[in-house]
Design a protein around this motif. Structure first.
Motif, mmCIF file in Angstrom:
data_model
loop_
_atom_site.group_PDB
_atom_site.id
_atom_site.type_symbol
_atom_site.label_atom_id
_atom_site.label_comp_id
_atom_site.label_asym_id
_atom_site.label_seq_id
_atom_site.Cartn_x
_atom_site.Cartn_y
_atom_site.Cartn_z
ATOM 1 N N ARG A 100 20.363 4.518 -66.473
ATOM 2 C CA ARG A 100 18.936 3.962 -66.455
ATOM 3 C C ARG A 100 18.848 4.216 -64.949
ATOM 4 O O ARG A 100 17.576 4.368 -64.415
ATOM 5 C CB ARG A 100 18.958 2.444 -66.684
ATOM 6 N N THR A 131 21.375 13.846 -70.020
ATOM 7 C CA THR A 131 20.100 13.451 -70.725
ATOM 8 C C THR A 131 19.885 14.755 -71.634
ATOM 9 O O THR A 131 19.338 14.573 -72.782
ATOM 10 C CB THR A 131 18.916 13.110 -69.927
ATOM 11 N N LEU A 188 16.446 7.983 -76.220
ATOM 12 C CA LEU A 188 15.402 8.009 -75.278
ATOM 13 C C LEU A 188 14.566 6.805 -75.466
ATOM 14 O O LEU A 188 13.912 6.517 -74.220
ATOM 15 C CB LEU A 188 14.552 9.364 -75.852
ATOM 16 N N LEU A 189 14.395 6.144 -76.279
ATOM 17 C CA LEU A 189 13.559 4.737 -76.732
ATOM 18 C C LEU A 189 14.135 4.035 -75.641
ATOM 19 O O LEU A 189 13.710 2.889 -74.955
ATOM 20 C CB LEU A 189 13.404 4.617 -77.939
ATOM 21 N N LEU A 212 16.483 4.352 -73.344
ATOM 22 C CA LEU A 212 16.385 4.550 -72.029
ATOM 23 C C LEU A 212 15.178 4.278 -71.137
ATOM 24 O O LEU A 212 15.041 3.511 -70.221
ATOM 25 C CB LEU A 212 16.728 5.883 -71.755
ATOM 26 N N SER A 213 13.995 4.302 -72.102
ATOM 27 C CA SER A 213 12.759 4.203 -71.530
ATOM 28 C C SER A 213 12.426 2.629 -71.366
ATOM 29 O O SER A 213 11.839 2.133 -70.350
ATOM 30 C CB SER A 213 11.663 4.578 -72.322
ATOM 31 N N TYR A 214 13.109 1.963 -72.318
ATOM 32 C CA TYR A 214 12.977 0.368 -72.327
ATOM 33 C C TYR A 214 13.551 -0.264 -71.233
ATOM 34 O O TYR A 214 13.340 -1.043 -70.361
ATOM 35 C CB TYR A 214 13.352 -0.248 -73.723
ATOM 36 N N SER A 223 14.716 1.328 -68.581
ATOM 37 C CA SER A 223 14.125 1.588 -67.340
ATOM 38 C C SER A 223 13.065 0.820 -66.784
ATOM 39 O O SER A 223 12.472 0.748 -65.676
ATOM 40 C CB SER A 223 13.576 3.127 -67.200
ATOM 41 N N GLY A 224 12.304 0.397 -67.890
ATOM 42 C CA GLY A 224 11.118 -0.648 -67.570
ATOM 43 C C GLY A 224 11.276 -1.960 -67.289
ATOM 44 O O GLY A 224 10.602 -2.795 -66.691
ATOM 45 N N THR A 284 13.292 0.418 -81.776
ATOM 46 C CA THR A 284 14.103 1.555 -82.259
ATOM 47 C C THR A 284 14.710 1.697 -83.470
ATOM 48 O O THR A 284 14.749 2.619 -83.912
ATOM 49 C CB THR A 284 14.811 1.480 -80.919
#
Length: 307
Positions: free
Chosen positions: A108, A118, A185-186, A188-190, A192-193, A228
């Motif tokens: 992350r 990735t 991917l989902l 990782l996006s969560y 990173s937020g 997810t």
């Protein structure tokens, strides 16, 4: 005291558009029109059409509107497809979600080679289900690379290769390979937020890495993990190519999608196929509703996103 008519007429009149805007109704709602039309044309109408078709069974199944559903649940072979599909879809979605968390948690932040790693992890998305299945046939078959390596190592022999195809495990491996990139991917996006200052503040108070993850990152990640899981479950539950190419479609991997296909294109009974599709939809909705209900009971707070 009565107000003069002239005084009433002199009051400024608020335009209708302004009154509607105060209630949240303005021209910006027109932006929803394309999406609403798409939803009606490609989801609501097909769903209602399929539901109506399922309520008009062929004469051989009976005369009642629920004859297709009664025949499905009274036939042990057809009824078993629900459990078979759940037995494949639920573990595959759970494995993908659990496997994605530690990898996404490590990637992350700023990590050397993050883009390369990735890219390597999401490559299966570009291959497609059929191409992935073809590759797995070459790799996991009795004479494939994996069994050849095991034979050289003396762990197996030509007469007793490791059976990873045309059974439950072949389909499971395919779903993990094809579904993990989406989960990664989902997740990782969560992750990173989530504001990193939250963990930094906990670290200054003496919290270790595991404590920070358990008390801060994981609770904030729960809503994302639930979504997810739901998306991965829908993909896994509707499995078809993998169940045919890598499984045993008439026995251990006779999932609901295969039952619907057989009804439509082998028996030419579209009413029965529609009924099976409706049952699939209900089962998926039950599982998704249960997961979302559990998410709401487990955590009711902000997702902790940045900005």
């Amino acid at each position: 005291m009565t107000t003069p008519a002239s005084a009433t007429d002199d009051r400024p009149r608020v335009a209708l558009s302004h009154r509607l805007a105060e209630r949240g109704v303005d021209r910006s709602l027109l932006l929803l029109l394309p999406g609403a039309l798409f939803l009606i044309a490609f989801f609501i109408y097909p769903f209602l059409y399929g539901l109506n078709l399922s309520l008009h069974p062929l004469p051989k199944h009976g005369t009642g509107v629920l004859a297709n559903y009664v025949n499905f649940f009274t036939d042990p072979y057809q009824r078993a497809t629900i459990w078979i599909t759940l037995k494949i879809g639920l573990p595959a979605a759970l494995i993908n979600v659990l496997a994605s968390v530690p990898i996404a948690y490590r990637l992350r932040g700023k990590v050397r080679g993050k883009r390369l790693l990735t890219t390597a992890l999401v490559i299966p998305i570009t291959l497609g289900t059929v191409l992935t299945a073809a590759g797995m046939i070459e790799y996991f078959s009795g004479t494939g690379w994996l069994n050849r390596v095991l034979m050289v190592a003396g762990l197996t022999d030509v007469d007793h290769p490791v059976p990873l195809l045309h059974n439950y495990w072949g389909v499971m491996l395919s779903l993990v390979v094809s579904g993990f990139p989406f989960a990664f991917l989902l997740t990782l996006s969560y992750l990173s937020g989530i504001d990193p200052s939250l963990e930094a503040a906990a670290a200054t108070l003496g919290a270790g890495r595991w404590q920070r993850f358990r008390s801060i990152s994981f609770p904030l990640l729960v809503p994302g993990l639930a979504m997810t899981f739901c998306l991965n479950f829908v993909l896994a539950f509707s499995v078809f190519p993998s169940a045919v190419l890598l499984g045993d479609p008439q026995d251990t991997t006779h999932v609901m999608s295969i039952a619907a296909y057989d009804a439509a294109y082998q028996e030419y009974d579209y009413s029965k196929a529609s009924a099976i599709a409706m049952i699939m939809a209900v089962v998926m909705l039950v599982v998704i509703s249960t997961v979302l209900l559990g998410r709401g009971r487990l955590y009711r707070g902000s997702s902790g996103g940045k900005g």
